[in-house]
Scaffold this motif. Structure first.
Motif, PDB file in Angstrom:
ATOM      1  N   MET A 189      -1.367  -3.707  -6.424  1.00 37.32           N
ATOM      2  CA  MET A 189      -1.611  -3.489  -4.998  1.00 37.32           C
ATOM      3  C   MET A 189      -1.094  -4.688  -4.214  1.00 37.32           C
ATOM      4  N   HIS A 190      -0.890  -4.462  -2.938  1.00 35.46           N
ATOM      5  CA  HIS A 190      -0.435  -5.516  -2.052  1.00 35.46           C
ATOM      6  C   HIS A 190      -1.513  -6.598  -1.991  1.00 35.46           C
ATOM      7  N   ALA A 191      -1.114  -7.849  -1.957  1.00 31.25           N
ATOM      8  CA  ALA A 191      -2.041  -8.980  -1.995  1.00 31.25           C
ATOM      9  C   ALA A 191      -3.057  -8.954  -0.857  1.00 31.25           C
ATOM     10  N   ILE A 192      -2.655  -8.514   0.328  1.00 25.69           N
ATOM     11  CA  ILE A 192      -3.595  -8.503   1.456  1.00 25.69           C
ATOM     12  C   ILE A 192      -4.735  -7.511   1.202  1.00 25.69           C
ATOM     13  N   CYS A 193      -4.429  -6.399   0.559  1.00 28.57           N
ATOM     14  CA  CYS A 193      -5.469  -5.419   0.223  1.00 28.57           C
ATOM     15  C   CYS A 193      -6.361  -5.967  -0.894  1.00 28.57           C
ATOM     16  N   HIS A 194      -5.753  -6.623  -1.859  1.00 19.59           N
ATOM     17  CA  HIS A 194      -6.499  -7.213  -2.968  1.00 19.59           C
ATOM     18  C   HIS A 194      -7.488  -8.258  -2.439  1.00 19.59           C
ATOM     19  N   ARG A 195      -7.009  -9.105  -1.544  1.00 19.97           N
ATOM     20  CA  ARG A 195      -7.897 -10.130  -0.968  1.00 19.97           C
ATOM     21  C   ARG A 195      -9.011  -9.500  -0.140  1.00 19.97           C
ATOM     22  N   LYS A 196      -8.719  -8.446   0.585  1.00 22.38           N
ATOM     23  CA  LYS A 196      -9.750  -7.769   1.387  1.00 22.38           C
ATOM     24  C   LYS A 196     -10.855  -7.223   0.488  1.00 22.38           C
ATOM     25  N   ILE A 197     -10.478  -6.632  -0.630  1.00 21.20           N
ATOM     26  CA  ILE A 197     -11.473  -6.090  -1.564  1.00 21.20           C
ATOM     27  C   ILE A 197     -12.396  -7.205  -2.044  1.00 21.20           C
TER      28      ILE A 197
END
Length: 82
Positions: free
Chosen positions: A24-32
């Motif tokens: 997954m895109h890093a920004i989505c990973h960090r949001k999770i």
């Protein structure tokens, strides 16, 4: 998603012996990880369907989907996690 800033997300965190991953895109990973604790990910949010059923994640995905693949911005820790 493109190939820029793509990371591997363990559906069940590694500390709980999770082996299944998704890219997954890093920004989505960090949001999770800013939204949920590892224990919450293990117990409740261990699939994309469950993640997307959460209002904060659904709203974020709807917003970031309109951005170019190279888009990235810092992620603030969720107030409920502090």
């Amino acid at each position: 998603m493109g190939k820029i800033r793509v990371t591997e997300h363990h559906l069940i965190p590694r500390r709980y012996k999770g082996k299944e991953t998704r890219m997954m895109h890093a920004i989505c990973h960090r949001k999770i990880h800013a939204t949920f604790t590892d224990q919450e990910l293990r117990d409740h949010y261990h699939s994309f369907e469950r993640l997307l059923a959460h209002d904060d994640i659904r709203t974020f995905v709807d917003w970031v989907r309109k951005k170019p693949p190279e888009f990235y911005a810092g992620t603030k820790m969720s107030g409920r996690r502090k």
